[in-house]
Design a protein around this motif. Structure first.
Motif, PDB file in Angstrom:
ATOM      1  N   LYS A  95      53.790  61.193  54.887  1.00 37.39           N
ATOM      2  CA  LYS A  95      54.233  60.144  53.953  1.00 37.39           C
ATOM      3  C   LYS A  95      53.171  59.703  52.951  1.00 37.39           C
ATOM      4  O   LYS A  95      53.465  59.635  51.752  1.00 37.39           O
ATOM      5  N   PRO A  96      51.943  59.375  53.417  1.00 34.07           N
ATOM      6  CA  PRO A  96      50.976  58.811  52.459  1.00 34.07           C
ATOM      7  C   PRO A  96      50.623  59.750  51.303  1.00 34.07           C
ATOM      8  O   PRO A  96      50.101  59.292  50.281  1.00 34.07           O
ATOM      9  N   PHE A  97      50.909  61.054  51.457  1.00 29.96           N
ATOM     10  CA  PHE A  97      50.567  61.991  50.392  1.00 29.96           C
ATOM     11  C   PHE A  97      51.567  61.972  49.245  1.00 29.96           C
ATOM     12  O   PHE A  97      51.248  62.338  48.127  1.00 29.96           O
ATOM     13  N   ILE A  98      52.798  61.567  49.549  1.00 32.68           N
ATOM     14  CA  ILE A  98      53.795  61.553  48.468  1.00 32.68           C
ATOM     15  C   ILE A  98      54.226  60.134  48.108  1.00 32.68           C
ATOM     16  O   ILE A  98      54.923  59.916  47.119  1.00 32.68           O
ATOM     17  N   PHE A  99      53.833  59.179  48.909  1.00 33.76           N
ATOM     18  CA  PHE A  99      54.225  57.785  48.687  1.00 33.76           C
ATOM     19  C   PHE A  99      52.994  56.967  49.039  1.00 33.76           C
ATOM     20  O   PHE A  99      52.736  56.689  50.197  1.00 33.76           O
ATOM     21  N   TYR A 100      52.203  56.662  48.003  1.00 32.08           N
ATOM     22  CA  TYR A 100      50.929  55.999  48.244  1.00 32.08           C
ATOM     23  C   TYR A 100      51.156  54.577  48.753  1.00 32.08           C
ATOM     24  O   TYR A 100      52.078  53.901  48.305  1.00 32.08           O
ATOM     25  N   PRO A 101      50.270  54.109  49.627  1.00 32.79           N
ATOM     26  CA  PRO A 101      50.411  52.735  50.128  1.00 32.79           C
ATOM     27  C   PRO A 101      50.432  51.707  48.997  1.00 32.79           C
ATOM     28  O   PRO A 101      51.119  50.714  49.062  1.00 32.79           O
ATOM     29  N   ARG A 102      49.658  51.960  47.947  1.00 30.45           N
ATOM     30  CA  ARG A 102      49.719  51.091  46.765  1.00 30.45           C
ATOM     31  C   ARG A 102      49.577  51.979  45.541  1.00 30.45           C
ATOM     32  O   ARG A 102      48.701  52.851  45.506  1.00 30.45           O
ATOM     33  N   GLU A 103      50.429  51.750  44.570  1.00 27.49           N
ATOM     34  CA  GLU A 103      50.382  52.576  43.372  1.00 27.49           C
ATOM     35  C   GLU A 103      50.830  51.752  42.175  1.00 27.49           C
ATOM     36  O   GLU A 103      51.847  51.050  42.246  1.00 27.49           O
ATOM     37  N   VAL A 132      57.951  66.928  58.602  1.00 32.66           N
ATOM     38  CA  VAL A 132      58.664  67.652  57.553  1.00 32.66           C
ATOM     39  C   VAL A 132      60.093  67.123  57.433  1.00 32.66           C
ATOM     40  O   VAL A 132      60.604  66.908  56.340  1.00 32.66           O
ATOM     41  N   ARG A 133      60.717  66.853  58.579  1.00 32.40           N
ATOM     42  CA  ARG A 133      62.068  66.263  58.544  1.00 32.40           C
ATOM     43  C   ARG A 133      62.034  64.900  57.870  1.00 32.40           C
ATOM     44  O   ARG A 133      62.974  64.516  57.174  1.00 32.40           O
ATOM     45  N   GLY A 134      60.949  64.161  58.083  1.00 37.66           N
ATOM     46  CA  GLY A 134      60.837  62.817  57.510  1.00 37.66           C
ATOM     47  C   GLY A 134      60.860  62.824  55.991  1.00 37.66           C
ATOM     48  O   GLY A 134      61.343  61.888  55.363  1.00 37.66           O
ATOM     49  N   LEU A 135      60.349  63.900  55.389  1.00 37.75           N
ATOM     50  CA  LEU A 135      60.300  63.955  53.923  1.00 37.75           C
ATOM     51  C   LEU A 135      61.694  63.935  53.299  1.00 37.75           C
ATOM     52  O   LEU A 135      61.867  63.535  52.152  1.00 37.75           O
ATOM     53  N   ALA A 136      62.682  64.357  54.071  1.00 39.07           N
ATOM     54  CA  ALA A 136      64.053  64.384  53.546  1.00 39.07           C
ATOM     55  C   ALA A 136      64.507  62.990  53.123  1.00 39.07           C
ATOM     56  O   ALA A 136      65.260  62.830  52.167  1.00 39.07           O
ATOM     57  N   LYS A 137      64.032  61.960  53.832  1.00 40.72           N
ATOM     58  CA  LYS A 137      64.428  60.598  53.467  1.00 40.72           C
ATOM     59  C   LYS A 137      63.899  60.245  52.080  1.00 40.72           C
ATOM     60  O   LYS A 137      64.584  59.601  51.275  1.00 40.72           O
ATOM     61  N   PHE A 138      62.672  60.667  51.783  1.00 43.82           N
ATOM     62  CA  PHE A 138      62.107  60.394  50.456  1.00 43.82           C
ATOM     63  C   PHE A 138      62.893  61.108  49.376  1.00 43.82           C
ATOM     64  O   PHE A 138      63.118  60.565  48.291  1.00 43.82           O
ATOM     65  N   ASP A 139      63.303  62.325  49.674  1.00 43.41           N
ATOM     66  CA  ASP A 139      64.092  63.058  48.687  1.00 43.41           C
ATOM     67  C   ASP A 139      65.415  62.343  48.422  1.00 43.41           C
ATOM     68  O   ASP A 139      65.886  62.278  47.293  1.00 43.41           O
ATOM     69  N   GLU A 159      56.987  63.696  41.329  1.00 39.42           N
ATOM     70  CA  GLU A 159      55.878  64.558  40.893  1.00 39.42           C
ATOM     71  C   GLU A 159      54.939  64.875  42.042  1.00 39.42           C
ATOM     72  O   GLU A 159      54.380  65.960  42.122  1.00 39.42           O
ATOM     73  N   LYS A 160      54.771  63.916  42.931  1.00 41.93           N
ATOM     74  CA  LYS A 160      53.923  64.206  44.096  1.00 41.93           C
ATOM     75  C   LYS A 160      54.606  65.219  45.007  1.00 41.93           C
ATOM     76  O   LYS A 160      53.966  66.124  45.541  1.00 41.93           O
ATOM     77  N   ARG A 161      55.890  65.067  45.169  1.00 36.70           N
ATOM     78  CA  ARG A 161      56.646  66.025  45.986  1.00 36.70           C
ATOM     79  C   ARG A 161      56.480  67.434  45.400  1.00 36.70           C
ATOM     80  O   ARG A 161      56.260  68.393  46.119  1.00 36.70           O
TER      81      ARG A 161
END
Lengths: 386, 281
Positions: A95-103, A132-139, A159-161
């Motif tokens: 998660k932290p790689f595609i959704f930064y704690p603060r941005e 990897v399954r968790g990333l689906a929620k972000f998508d 863009e991070k994805r």
């Protein structure tokens, strides 16, 4: 977004390379193509990646006598000796790689959206099947047009994805808190990765999961070998043994209700019981691979104001509080209920996705020792009694 | 790709005090914002933050937006310190408004409580633009005291519109008040219970009529029960749902109610949509 990918297919290849392995013949065939890489060669490969990308790998830190749980660190000049690719999942998800704690997501009065998006090319080695399954929620939440036509695409996550390579690793051990197989998962990724590594005694089977992943191997034919049937049997034995271990340690938490048909609308008392030790700190939200919620915060900045997006926790009392002092979930038990039902029921109903991936991190992180497997069992049992 | 989080600079053109803690602001955004009645916008007070509001101006006017705001929280209090000529931010519109195509030929009951009349004003003005299309517009408004009534000058004007009536009440007896007293549900007493008879100035048939309700949660709760008792169909009762919202885009999670995001599935939701919840208000 996207951009041209280097042509990694076709073209003449040297005789020495062809001896070691057969180059991928066509982009279509590349998917799920498997090769073998020796442990030393993987170090070399990661070293090559680090020349052109930010590369994160799990490393162990000798702190608090907790050497076994690695966490991500940036590969600088050399691959760190403390890198640990086998075992169970790292402390954090992807998660932290595609959704930064603060941005920072906007500057105003003037704002240039494109300039704000920070998405350097990043390779994350280490996410497990659950991550990897968790990333689906972000998508689903941030990349709506990929799933259903909508206007609210979020450039910061997308863009991070797109610029992040997911190099997943199969678990060779289970933590006590792992329960992926109880929620429809496996201790290895079956899809959603760019490359997948299955640790073996002498190296790794590398599975190509996407064109993007394939580019990571394109200049490294010299490091790759053909996969043998012995390699595959070793992987199968490992998969079976970890799956069995996860199943076995969770037998005590079994409930008579499929994970994707959960109905957790139990009594207030049932939820108050599971909330007894909750202090509402939100650690579970932060480590969760599928907690996507945030709060926008405005403050003064150079030349005006900036708006940042910050991870938020649905367990805080202010989360649902409105201007006039109203609150749809004033009690902590209501908020914990909301969190767990969001994972099993609300996400399923809204996104067709059960968003608990069984990574067990909420259990690891909880200072009140709340075990969500016990919570679910209690709630389902109490509901059945009612 | 458009930046979803960037507010559009908007100048405060006018501030009109309605009550000691409620004022109507007129904003002129640098880019026009066109909304449908019932949709909402996010208002930014620079450096302080954002809060969601449903505009109270006519949706058919797009160069300016009016919002009637009560000072109750961080953003609204900061707004009270701003003056005509100052710049705020707006983004939107977001969410679903009223299904006005479905209102044609029907009697429309509009129930407002306190500052809850503000979002309904945008609906009322839109209805007035095509007043011939509707059988009846019945505006019923409750405030705590005479001093809490908003749009004091407008209410008598609205009552003069064709096919329109305005009924008012205040919660407690007050020396300055000669009209109805009691919480806003007393204004439903004249409605027949599951029967069709002529009442009040104009005929009213609860079985086909549409109700649009906005007010504090406790009011929505009781008005909902009362309207269902009177025979209103759940799919014809529109509530303005209030939840904490941060992004307005269906992402931040704050306004979640079960599988619904109020910012996307609402803020206007019918009683039928929220029937599965024990206490959705």
């Amino acid at each position: 977004m996207g951009g041209d990918r280097p042509d990694v297919l076709g073209g003449p290849r040297s005789a020495s390379q062809e001896k070691s392995y057969t180059p991928f013949q066509a982009r279509g065939l590349a998917r799920m193509k498997e090769v073998f890489i020796g442990s030393e060669n993987l170090l070399k490969l990661i070293g090559r990646w680090a020349k052109g990308h930010r590369v994160y790998v799990p490393v162990t830190f000798d702190i608090m006598n907790n050497e076994d749980t690695p966490d991500y660190d940036l590969v600088k000049d050399e691959v760190p000796e403390t890198m640990k690719l086998d075992g169970a999942a790292p402390a954090h998800s992807a998660k932290p790689f595609i959704f930064y704690p603060r941005e920072v997501v906007a500057n105003y009065p003037s704002s240039d959206a494109e300039a704000l998006v920070e998405a350097p090319s990043t390779i994350v080695v280490g996410p497990r099947g659950c991550d990897v399954r968790g990333l689906a929620k972000f998508d689903k939440v941030y990349w709506s047009t990929k799933h259903f036509t909508e206007e609210y695409d979020d450039p910061f996550v997308i863009e991070k994805r797109e610029n992040t390579y997911i190099v997943s690793i199969e678990c060779t051990a289970a933590k006590e808190t792992c329960f992926c197989t109880m929620v429809g998962g496996k201790p290895y990724a079956t899809e959603g990765f760019d490359l997948n590594l299955a640790p073996l005694g002498t190296g790794f089977i590398v599975t190509v999961g996407s064109d993007k992943g394939e580019t990571l191997l394109s200049d490294s034919d010299d490091l790759l070998r053909e996969v043998t049937s012995e390699h595959k049997s070793e992987r199968d034995r490992n998969r079976a043994s970890v799956t069995e271990a996860v199943d076995r340690q969770n037998a005590q938490f079994a409930v008579d209700q499929p994970y994707d048909k959960r109905d957790l609308a139990a009594s207030e008392d049932a939820w108050a019981y599971v909330t007894q030790n909750c202090v509402g700190c939100g650690a579970c939200n932060r480590v969760c691979p599928t907690c996507t919620c945030f709060l926008l915060v405005d403050q003064r900045a150079k030349g005006g104001y900036e708006r940042s997006r910050n991870w938020d926790t649905c367990l805080s009392i202010g989360y649902a509080r409105t201007g006039g002092g109203g609150n749809s979930r004033p009690a902590l038990a209501q908020r914990l209920e909301n969190r767990l039902r969001c994972k099993f029921e609300y996400s399923r109903d809204r996104y067709s996705l059960v968003t608990c991936t069984g990574c067990g991190r909420c259990i690891d992180a909880c200072m009140g020792n709340i075990d969500m497997r016990e919570s679910i069992k209690h709630v389902v049992t109490e509901k059945a009694k009612a | 790709m458009k930046n979803l989080y960037r507010p559009i600079e908007s100048v405060i053109e006018d501030i009109k005090a309605e009550t000691p803690n409620i004022a109507t602001y007129r904003f002129r955004p640098k880019e026009p914002i066109s909304f449908a009645a019932g949709q909402f916008v996010e208002l930014t007070v620079p450096g302080v933050g954002e809060a969601p509001f449903t505009p109270s101006s006519n949706p058919n006017v797009t160069d300016t937006i009016e919002i009637t705001i009560m000072s109750v929280g961080t953003v609204t209090e900061a707004l009270t310190k701003m003056k005509v000529g100052d710049t705020v931010g707006l983004r939107g519109p977001y969410g679903n408004g009223y299904n006005m195509a479905d209102f044609e030929g029907k009697e429309i009951l509009i129930m407002g409580g306190g500052v809850g009349l503000a979002p309904l004003r945008s609906l009322i003005l839109a209805l007035f633009d095509d007043v011939e299309k509707y059988k009846k517009i019945s505006i019923r408004y409750g405030a705590r005291t005479p001093g809490d009534i908003i749009y004091k000058e407008l209410l008598p004007e609205w009552a003069k519109m064709k096919n329109t009536e305005v009924l008012q009440t205040i919660d407690q007896p007050h020396p300055d008040w000669k009209g109805t007293v009691g919480v806003v549900t007393v204004l439903l007493d004249d409605l027949p219970l599951l029967t069709t008879v002529d009442v009040g100035k104009l005929p009213f048939n609860p079985e086909t009529a549409v109700a649009c309700v906005c007010g504090p949660p406790i009011m929505l709760k009781f008005v909902n029960v009362a309207l269902l008792d009177k025979g209103f169909k759940p799919e014809n009762i529109y509530h303005s749902m209030e939840r904490n919202m941060s992004c307005g885009l269906g992402k931040c999670g704050h306004c979640m109610m079960g599988e619904f995001y109020i910012c996307k599935d609402g803020p206007v939701m019918t009683a039928a949509q929220i029937a599965e919840f024990d206490d959705p208000f």
